[in-house]
Scaffold this active site. Structure first.
Site, PDB file in Angstrom:
ATOM      1  N   SER A 577      -1.924   3.744 -12.349  1.00 19.30           N
ATOM      2  CA  SER A 577      -1.763   2.764 -13.591  1.00 19.30           C
ATOM      3  C   SER A 577      -2.608   2.258 -14.523  1.00 19.30           C
ATOM      4  O   SER A 577      -3.828   2.111 -14.109  1.00 19.30           O
ATOM      5  CB  SER A 577      -0.731   1.702 -13.051  1.00 19.30           C
ATOM      6  OG  SER A 577      -0.206   0.811 -14.107  1.00 19.30           O
ATOM      7  N   TYR A 590       0.549  -5.886  -7.585  1.00 21.66           N
ATOM      8  CA  TYR A 590       0.586  -4.497  -8.052  1.00 21.66           C
ATOM      9  C   TYR A 590      -0.633  -3.927  -8.554  1.00 21.66           C
ATOM     10  O   TYR A 590      -0.861  -2.720  -8.288  1.00 21.66           O
ATOM     11  CB  TYR A 590       1.824  -4.726  -9.153  1.00 21.66           C
ATOM     12  CG  TYR A 590       1.838  -3.368  -9.917  1.00 21.66           C
ATOM     13  CD1 TYR A 590       2.756  -2.191  -9.375  1.00 21.66           C
ATOM     14  CD2 TYR A 590       1.415  -3.137 -11.211  1.00 21.66           C
ATOM     15  CE1 TYR A 590       2.750  -1.121 -10.178  1.00 21.66           C
ATOM     16  CE2 TYR A 590       1.531  -1.885 -11.965  1.00 21.66           C
ATOM     17  CZ  TYR A 590       2.238  -0.793 -11.289  1.00 21.66           C
ATOM     18  OH  TYR A 590       2.427   0.191 -12.169  1.00 21.66           O
TER      19      TYR A 590
END
Length: 700
Positions: A577, A590
């Site tokens: 990501s 995250y």
């Protein structure tokens, strides 16, 4: 009958009401599809059908006789109207006048295009003269196991007479081609009441002047053979009886899962190969039998069987009474090398001055006592079909050896089929393989938007894909969709929780047994959470780390084990990501887990390089379409973080990007394709951001 489903009689599926309004070509198609629907009648791609039809010549307007015959390379079970060649009968008959004899028969294939009716582009097959020169209007040429068991028996001619009397004749072995067409023509002239003929070591021809009658006759003759074998073999022990017991089903599959990657690595020198495992009852009966090695060494008889399965199989040294897979693996390289040496010697003994160069010298079929049969080929469908053909050969051996003595094709005849110049020309006309042909990919998170888009991108390029996910319903739906558009052979699924070590290990055993190994890992399983640090529970932190860090470690570790066994390189693509490079508010768990993924990829790139294993990362950002992590709390949380509603979030991300564009799953899939393909063969340890531009995520 010589197959396991002998008790079921052949069913006449002809529907007169359906057929009554069909013209003759349509009846030919109908008949062909019916015959091909039962593999006891003919194998995949095997045999052909024809009809002689009176039609208007598009040039002269005169009514002329036209031969409709299955074109080269087709399959009667799935053929459509455009799969038939159409040729003028008067021109086919005129070929007799220019035939120069058996030593020149191959040149006759070059004249077939001159006989084409109505500019039909479908290439005519080598069997066209056999259909043309039978005087009946309708002709079937099938490869039923029961008939080939007669055709491959030592006293084939006597058996044919005994079973069929004068109804069905017999012709000795002759390679398919123009000369055999003349032999069949001569037979028909001398035996006007015969309804067909058995071709030694080949198959069955039957004929009639009506399409339905021809279909019914073909079924009748095959059923007669099946019934005769059922009577003659009742109470007899097949293949000399069993000398081994089969391992339990789970142990058989486990053994195959260990053997297949090792074999795959040894036989993929010229191109990546894909495997298929078969432990059906017919296979186990054969591999466990006393006479297995004697019969296997004889090879197959029918040319269709032989072309798919090679001169003979490799019998793997495995003792099911002492199932030591490690010992078998230790000796496997020498066994494969010995097979190659033997194949080279076969080529050297039989080659002719104009023979094509030697092809892949590795075995196609691997017989493992107590375990089953493994086949390897350039793609999954071919590997599966090759296995099906060898099961046909097993059925033939069972029948022929029970009532007589099985005989394979003589070595020189077998070679002349395998290295036939016409067959070589057909191979040379085949399209170039796709960029991922023979590759096998495992995609975690495979039922989500990015996972399914990546799987589709790989399938489009010829790869086989195993989709791994924890959502069974979504897996099934995704697999159904992809299989419908590509092939059920190429798609498999497995329920995998990437945080469960045993589940991950089992999933790799699964892909090894299904496809033979793995070349590409796309680690894409995901989760997303959003919370201020003071509201981030230990459970939430650990959940992110378990899936996004530990999960990526586990699936990579098991992939590396298979890569090492195969010793043919590999590619790992982490779907990380933008958040692994650029901090994001209220997402510490995250972002940290994604950063861990990226650094793990760098470490694996170092370890993988000596093995030719490349490890790279794709960094998406804000891929909302089709993403399961954007369907729940994460969507609400991120909308709340940025002070917008759900509908405005995608617009906000788009406007935030430098390029002002939305990022789609297909965009990530394209990057995942590039990093797994040979296009990036010299790239490892890299990161590709697919985020429409985010300056905070620039890698340098």
């Amino acid at each position: 009958m010589t197959t396991a489903n002998a008790a079921a009689r052949l069913e006449n599926k002809w529907n007169s009401a359906l057929a009554q309004d069909m013209d003759e070509p349509e009846k030919l198609l109908y008949r062909s599809n019916l015959l091909g629907s039962d593999k006891r009648i003919t194998n995949y791609g095997g045999g052909n059908t024809s009809a002689k039809v009176t039609q208007k010549d598009p040039l002269t307007g005169n009514m002329v006789d036209v031969l409709w015959v299955k074109g080269s390379g087709g399959d009667v079970g799935s053929i459509k109207m455009d799969g038939f060649s159409t040729l003028y009968m008067d021109k086919l008959n005129a070929l007799r006048g220019i035939y120069r004899g058996v030593e020149f028969e191959d040149e006759m294939v070059g004249y077939l295009p001159h006989c084409t009716f109505n500019l039909n582009p479908r290439a005519a097959s080598i069997d066209t003269p056999l259909h043309a020169y039978v005087p009946a209007k309708h002709v079937d040429h099938m490869h039923p196991d029961a008939i080939i068991a007669i055709a491959a028996a030592k006293d084939s001619k006597a058996l044919t007479q005994k079973i069929f009397g004068d109804t069905i004749g017999w012709l000795p072995w002759k390679k398919p081609g123009y000369e055999l067409g003349l032999w069949l023509s001569d037979f028909c002239a001398k035996n006007p009441d015969a309804k067909g003929v058995v071709l030694e070591s080949h198959g069955l021809f039957t004929w009639a002047d009506d399409a339905e009658d021809c279909y019914a006759l073909t079924l009748e003759i095959i059923q007669t053979a099946m019934d005769w074998f059922a009577t003659e073999t009742a109470g007899k022990t097949a293949f000399g009886g069993a000398v081994h017991d089969s391992l339990p089903a789970d142990a058989r599959r486990a053994a195959a899962a260990r053997l297949m990657p090792a074999i795959r690595g040894m036989v993929s020198g010229q191109q990546h190969m894909v495997g298929h495992f078969d432990d059906s009852d017919a296979v186990l009966e054969f591999v466990n039998a006393k006479d297995m090695e004697r019969l296997a060494a004889l090879g197959t008889s029918c040319p269709d069987h032989f072309l798919r399965t090679k001169i003979c199989p490799l019998v793997v040294d495995f003792d099911p009474e002492n199932p030591d897979v490690d010992a078998t693996l230790a000796g496997l390289a020498d066994a494969v090398a010995t097979y190659r040496t033997g194949y080279q010697a076969y080529y050297d003994r039989c080659k002719r001055d104009d023979s094509p160069a030697i092809r892949d010298p590795n075995a196609v079929v691997y017989l493992v006592p107590g375990v089953g049969m493994i086949t390897f080929a350039k793609d999954k469908a071919t590997a599966r079909i090759s296995g099906e053909f060898y099961v046909n050969a097993i059925n033939v051996m069972r029948g022929a050896d029970a009532v007589s003595e099985y005989q394979g094709l003589p070595e020189q005849e077998a070679f002349d089929i395998e290295y036939w110049l016409l067959e070589e020309a057909k191979l040379q006309r085949m399209p170039a393989p796709k960029s991922m042909a023979g590759r096998v990919a495992l995609v975690t998170g495979g039922a989500g938007g990015i996972g399914s888009a990546t799987a589709e991108r790989y399938l489009r390029e010829g790869a086989c894909v195993m989709l791994a996910d924890i959502d069974d319903a979504a897996l099934a739906e995704t697999a159904k969709n992809l299989a419908a558009r590509y092939s059920s052979d190429m798609v498999r699924t497995v329920n995998m929780n990437v945080t469960d070590e045993d589940a991950v290990i089992a999933s790799y055993a699964n892909i090894a047994a299904e496809f033979g190994g793995v070349d590409i890992l796309v680690s894409n399983a995901g989760i997303a959470s959003s919370a201020p640090i003071e509201d981030t529970s230990l459970d939430l932190w650990n959940k992110n780390m378990a899936i996004l860090s530990t999960g990526y470690f586990l699936v990579s570790r098991e992939a590396f084990k298979l890569f090492k066994t195969q010793d043919m390189g590999g590619a790992v693509v982490f779907v990380a990501s933008k958040n692994g490079l650029a901090a994001s508010p209220n997402a510490s768990a995250y972002c940290t887990a994604k950063a861990s993924e990226i650094h793990l990829a760098r470490c694996l790139a170092l370890e993988g390089a000596p093995m030719g294993v490349r490890v790279n990362v794709v960094n998406p950002d804000a891929v909302l379409k089709g993403s399961k992590i954007w369907q729940g709390e994460w969507l609400d949380q991120r909308a709340g973080t940025y002070g917008t509603d759900k509908e405005g979030l995608e617009e906000m991300y788009r406007e935030r990007s430098l390029l002002k564009r939305s990022v789609l799953p297909e965009d990530i899939a394209e990057a995942a394709y590039f990093l797994a393909s040979d296009l990036s063969a010299k790239s490892t340890g890299n990161i590709i951001n697919v985020d429409a531009g985010n300056v905070q995520a620039f890698t340098r």
